[in-house]
Design an enzyme around this catalytic site. Structure first.
Site, short mmCIF file in Angstrom:
data_model
loop_
_atom_site.label_atom_id
_atom_site.label_comp_id
_atom_site.label_asym_id
_atom_site.label_seq_id
_atom_site.Cartn_x
_atom_site.Cartn_y
_atom_site.Cartn_z
N ASP A 28 1.92 2.58 -4.12
CA ASP A 28 1.71 1.84 -2.87
C ASP A 28 0.96 0.55 -3.20
OD1 ASP A 28 1.43 2.84 0.41
OD2 ASP A 28 0.44 1.01 -0.27
N ILE A 29 1.44 -0.56 -2.66
CA ILE A 29 0.87 -1.88 -2.96
C ILE A 29 -0.54 -2.04 -2.39
CG2 ILE A 29 1.73 -3.22 -0.97
CD1 ILE A 29 2.12 -4.30 -4.60
N GLU A 87 4.94 1.99 9.61
CA GLU A 87 5.04 0.59 9.18
C GLU A 87 6.40 0.26 8.59
OE1 GLU A 87 1.81 -0.55 6.48
OE2 GLU A 87 3.15 -2.06 5.62
N HIS A 92 9.31 8.02 3.70
CA HIS A 92 8.51 8.08 2.48
C HIS A 92 7.38 9.09 2.61
CE1 HIS A 92 7.01 4.81 5.09
NE2 HIS A 92 5.80 5.14 4.68
P1 5GP Z 1 3.61 3.79 6.65
O1 5GP Z 1 5.00 3.31 7.03
O2 5GP Z 1 3.63 5.14 6.00
O3 5GP Z 1 2.65 3.70 7.80
O4 5GP Z 1 3.05 2.78 5.58
C1 5GP Z 1 3.89 2.14 4.65
C2 5GP Z 1 3.18 2.04 3.31
O5 5GP Z 1 4.01 1.26 2.47
C3 5GP Z 1 1.81 1.36 3.37
O6 5GP Z 1 0.87 2.20 2.74
C4 5GP Z 1 2.02 0.05 2.61
O7 5GP Z 1 0.90 -0.31 1.84
C5 5GP Z 1 3.23 0.35 1.74
N1 5GP Z 1 4.05 -0.82 1.50
C6 5GP Z 1 4.53 -1.68 2.43
N2 5GP Z 1 5.26 -2.65 1.86
C7 5GP Z 1 5.24 -2.39 0.52
C8 5GP Z 1 5.81 -3.06 -0.60
O8 5GP Z 1 6.50 -4.07 -0.50
N3 5GP Z 1 5.58 -2.51 -1.81
C9 5GP Z 1 4.85 -1.37 -1.97
N4 5GP Z 1 4.67 -0.91 -3.21
N5 5GP Z 1 4.28 -0.72 -0.94
C10 5GP Z 1 4.48 -1.23 0.30
#
Ligand code: 5GP
Length: 129
Positions: A28-29, A87, A92
């Protein structure tokens, strides 16, 4: 195409941890803790519970392998698992190495994780899978 599909396609860089024909894992970035890894299916689906039973089962088995690598590579008691998905509309699983409960606080993020350390961690996890 989701941002995660672009990562799988190599159009957006990532710190890759593992891959097979159906699933992909990368750091995760914006990690909540060092080693915070995302496991995704290569087939685009927004909501994890819209995956087929077979896909979901296979994804968990893949996540188990990745979690094993995280646990060997990094000092932790267990690897925690969470699904949020608010997000990025591409299913995932978050895997986070845990020493205590606070290590999985999604409001806390590591500030400006250095590319060098992220690379080192991804390579270490990959080597332990
Ligand atoms: P969620 O959808 O589970 O709420 O969060 C999405 C997760 O994806 C977040 O923790 C965010 O940091 C990660 N994320 C979003 N865009 C990217 C990206 O372009 N690269 C990576 N490696 N992680 C990402």
């Amino acid at each position: 195409m989701t941002i995660f599909s672009k990562i799988i396609a190599g159009e957006i860089p990532c710190y890759k941890v593992a891959e097979n024909d159906k699933f992909f894992a990368f750091l995760d970035i914006n990690p909540v803790n060092w080693g915070h890894t995302l496991v995704i299916p290569k087939r685009e689906e927004d909501y994890i519970f819209d995956l087929t039973d077979e896909e979901l089962g296979e994804m968990m088995v893949f996540a188990k392998k990745v979690a094993g690598g995280i646990k060997k590579a990094l000092p932790c008691r267990k690897v925690g698992m969470a699904v949020l998905g608010l997000e990025v509309p591409h299913a995932h699983i978050h895997l986070v190495p845990l020493k205590n409960e606070g290590d999985m606080d999604f409001k806390h993020k590591i500030e400006n994780p250095s590319p060098e350390k992220m690379t080192e961690i991804a390579e270490k996890i990959a080597a332990n899978i």
